[in-house]
Design an enzyme around this catalytic site. Structure first.
Site, PDB file in Angstrom:
ATOM      1  CD  GLN A 154      -2.469  -1.173   2.760  1.00  0.00           C
ATOM      2  OE1 GLN A 154      -3.473  -0.502   2.985  1.00  0.00           O
ATOM      3  NE2 GLN A 154      -1.918  -1.931   3.679  1.00  0.00           N
ATOM      4  CB  CYS A 158       2.151  17.724 -18.737  1.00  0.00           C
ATOM      5  SG  CYS A 158       2.707  16.496 -19.913  1.00  0.00           S
ATOM      6  CG  HIS A 175      -2.727   2.739  -2.102  1.00  0.00           C
ATOM      7  ND1 HIS A 175      -2.678   2.567  -0.739  1.00  0.00           N
ATOM      8  CD2 HIS A 175      -3.879   2.155  -2.509  1.00  0.00           C
ATOM      9  CE1 HIS A 175      -3.769   1.912  -0.341  1.00  0.00           C
ATOM     10  NE2 HIS A 175      -4.491   1.651  -1.397  1.00  0.00           N
TER      11      HIS A 175
HETATM   12  P1  NAD Z   1      -1.596   2.684   8.677  1.00  0.00           P
HETATM   13  O1  NAD Z   1      -0.896   3.982   8.881  1.00  0.00           O
HETATM   14  O2  NAD Z   1      -3.075   2.657   8.672  1.00  0.00           O
HETATM   15  O3  NAD Z   1      -1.136   1.604   9.779  1.00  0.00           O
HETATM   16  C1  NAD Z   1       0.218   1.356  10.007  1.00  0.00           C
HETATM   17  C2  NAD Z   1       0.307   0.190  10.986  1.00  0.00           C
HETATM   18  O4  NAD Z   1       1.684  -0.128  11.133  1.00  0.00           O
HETATM   19  C3  NAD Z   1      -0.245   0.496  12.390  1.00  0.00           C
HETATM   20  O5  NAD Z   1      -1.203  -0.483  12.731  1.00  0.00           O
HETATM   21  C4  NAD Z   1       1.010   0.410  13.299  1.00  0.00           C
HETATM   22  O6  NAD Z   1       0.731  -0.239  14.516  1.00  0.00           O
HETATM   23  C5  NAD Z   1       1.943  -0.448  12.480  1.00  0.00           C
HETATM   24  N1  NAD Z   1       3.370  -0.196  12.714  1.00  0.00           N
HETATM   25  C6  NAD Z   1       4.005   0.985  12.965  1.00  0.00           C
HETATM   26  N2  NAD Z   1       5.331   0.806  13.075  1.00  0.00           N
HETATM   27  C7  NAD Z   1       5.537  -0.529  12.891  1.00  0.00           C
HETATM   28  C8  NAD Z   1       6.712  -1.340  12.896  1.00  0.00           C
HETATM   29  N3  NAD Z   1       7.940  -0.812  13.106  1.00  0.00           N
HETATM   30  N4  NAD Z   1       6.568  -2.664  12.687  1.00  0.00           N
HETATM   31  C9  NAD Z   1       5.338  -3.217  12.488  1.00  0.00           C
HETATM   32  N5  NAD Z   1       4.207  -2.490  12.480  1.00  0.00           N
HETATM   33  C10 NAD Z   1       4.301  -1.171  12.670  1.00  0.00           C
HETATM   34  O7  NAD Z   1      -0.958   2.112   7.379  1.00  0.00           O
HETATM   35  P2  NAD Z   1      -1.614   1.353   6.177  1.00  0.00           P
HETATM   36  O8  NAD Z   1      -2.407   0.205   6.690  1.00  0.00           O
HETATM   37  O9  NAD Z   1      -0.518   1.154   5.225  1.00  0.00           O
HETATM   38  O10 NAD Z   1      -2.613   2.401   5.510  1.00  0.00           O
HETATM   39  C11 NAD Z   1      -2.219   3.704   5.325  1.00  0.00           C
HETATM   40  C12 NAD Z   1      -2.406   4.273   3.972  1.00  0.00           C
HETATM   41  O11 NAD Z   1      -1.499   5.325   3.952  1.00  0.00           O
HETATM   42  C13 NAD Z   1      -2.030   3.399   2.839  1.00  0.00           C
HETATM   43  O12 NAD Z   1      -2.995   3.626   1.874  1.00  0.00           O
HETATM   44  C14 NAD Z   1      -0.698   3.920   2.325  1.00  0.00           C
HETATM   45  O13 NAD Z   1      -0.782   4.124   0.930  1.00  0.00           O
HETATM   46  C15 NAD Z   1      -0.552   5.276   2.930  1.00  0.00           C
HETATM   47  N6  NAD Z   1       0.742   5.577   3.557  1.00  0.00           N
HETATM   48  C16 NAD Z   1       1.901   5.226   2.944  1.00  0.00           C
HETATM   49  C17 NAD Z   1       3.107   5.525   3.552  1.00  0.00           C
HETATM   50  C18 NAD Z   1       4.381   5.107   2.858  1.00  0.00           C
HETATM   51  O14 NAD Z   1       4.400   5.013   1.629  1.00  0.00           O
HETATM   52  N7  NAD Z   1       5.455   4.822   3.614  1.00  0.00           N
HETATM   53  C19 NAD Z   1       3.156   6.181   4.772  1.00  0.00           C
HETATM   54  C20 NAD Z   1       1.939   6.541   5.370  1.00  0.00           C
HETATM   55  C21 NAD Z   1       0.751   6.234   4.746  1.00  0.00           C
HETATM   56 ZN    ZN Z   2       0.537  15.846 -20.621  1.00  0.00          ZN
END
Ligand code: NAD
Ligand code: ZN
Length: 249
Positions: free
Chosen positions: A103, A154, A121
């Site tokens: 995600q 663009c 995503h």
């Molecule tokens: P979320 O933010 O809803 O949940 C993250 C989960 O990770 C939490 O339940 C937390 O307890 C757990 N967590 C935190 N640190 C951890 C670790 N070190 N080890 C294991 N677990 C840990 O994330 P989601 O379910 O991915 O949904 C969020 C949405 O936000 C997604 O659609 C994503 O696209 C986007 N997002 C992406 C990023 C990224 O690209 N790094 C960052 C933030 C949000």
């Molecule tokens: Zn274009």
């Protein structure tokens, strides 16, 4: 239901097909905050409404200014994959993992060397023209925004560009989601790592996988899907996944 690294490693070893499903938590140790949970960015100075697709179309300049602030707040200068990304890449190179469905939009699985990667995503590394669909590197666009060149357009057709990610209010691309769903259904073991398992429709994948095969969850906190999993490990992904690799050595 079990909760030991040894039990998870044994399932990885014996499954014919293993697919990992990752969320923001796997990148937390790389310094990228999650959206939800403790220290999540939505609890701080940012409002998800500012990053909705309707906001982009209503006021692309204001959208991009906030987007660049969000990116800066979420991305350390020296951002790099961590031991959890590396562990999944190692499992793939040993033939023990078929693919990663993520995600995340941060590109860190790619940097870690994961080959078969589905970015549900999209990716923050690129921008996409809303008129002609052409894609370009995002870093120079963020630079232009910081320099006041708004809204960014663009290079090919002059249309508006948006981050090449699925914004709030946008549908996931059907072909991408269908492939992920097929992989979830066909896997013997679906390994969810660092996801709150609440963001739909992505969160339907572990539900689907558990109906057809086995579900394992590695997450710092309990998730609403723990009850349907065969293995649940509440811990830091950067401890648990390298320990699984070690147990399989
Ligand atoms: P979320 O933010 O809803 O949940 C993250 C989960 O990770 C939490 O339940 C937390 O307890 C757990 N967590 C935190 N640190 C951890 C670790 N070190 N080890 C294991 N677990 C840990 O994330 P989601 O379910 O991915 O949904 C969020 C949405 O936000 C997604 O659609 C994503 O696209 C986007 N997002 C992406 C990023 C990224 O690209 N790094 C960052 C933030 C949000
Ligand atoms: Zn274009």
């Amino acid at each position: 239901m079990t909760s030991s690294v040894a039990a998870l490693a044994e399932r990885v070893r014996t499954a014919d097909s293993v697919v990992a499903f990752t969320g923001a938590g796997i990148s937390a140790a790389s310094g990228i905050p999650t959206f939800r949970g403790e220290d999540g960015v939505w609890g701080s100075e940012f409002d998800p409404a500012d990053f909705h697709v309707d906001r982009f179309h209503a006021d692309p300049s204001a959208f991009w200014e906030r987007r660049v602030d969000l990116y800066a707040a979420m991305t350390p200068d020296d951002v790099a994959p961590n031991a959890a990304h590396d562990a999944l890449s190692t499992l793939e190179s040993r033939g023990l993992l078929d693919a990663v469905v993520t995600q995340n939009t941060d590109g860190l699985h790619r940097d870690a060397g994961t080959d078969d990667l589905i970015e549900l995503h999209g990716t923050n590394r690129l921008v996409e023209c809303v008129d002609c669909g052409s894609r370009a590197d995002a870093a120079p666009v963020r630079e232009r925004v910081r320099g006041g060149d708004l809204p960014p357009t663009c290079g090919d057709c002059g249309g508006l560009v948006k981050p090449a990610v699925v914004l709030f209010g946008e549908q996931l691309p059907t072909a991408v989601f269908d492939r992920a769903r097929e992989m979830a259904r066909e896997s013997d073991l679906f390994l969810a790592v660092g996801s709150s398992l609440t963001v739909e429709p992505a969160a339907s994948l572990p539900r689907d996988a558990a109906r057809h095969g086995s579900l394992a969850i590695v997450n710092l906190e309990p998730t609403p899907q723990d009850a349907r999993a065969d293995v649940v490990l509440h811990g830091d992904a950067t401890d648990v996944l390298p320990a699984v690799v070690e147990a399989l050595a």
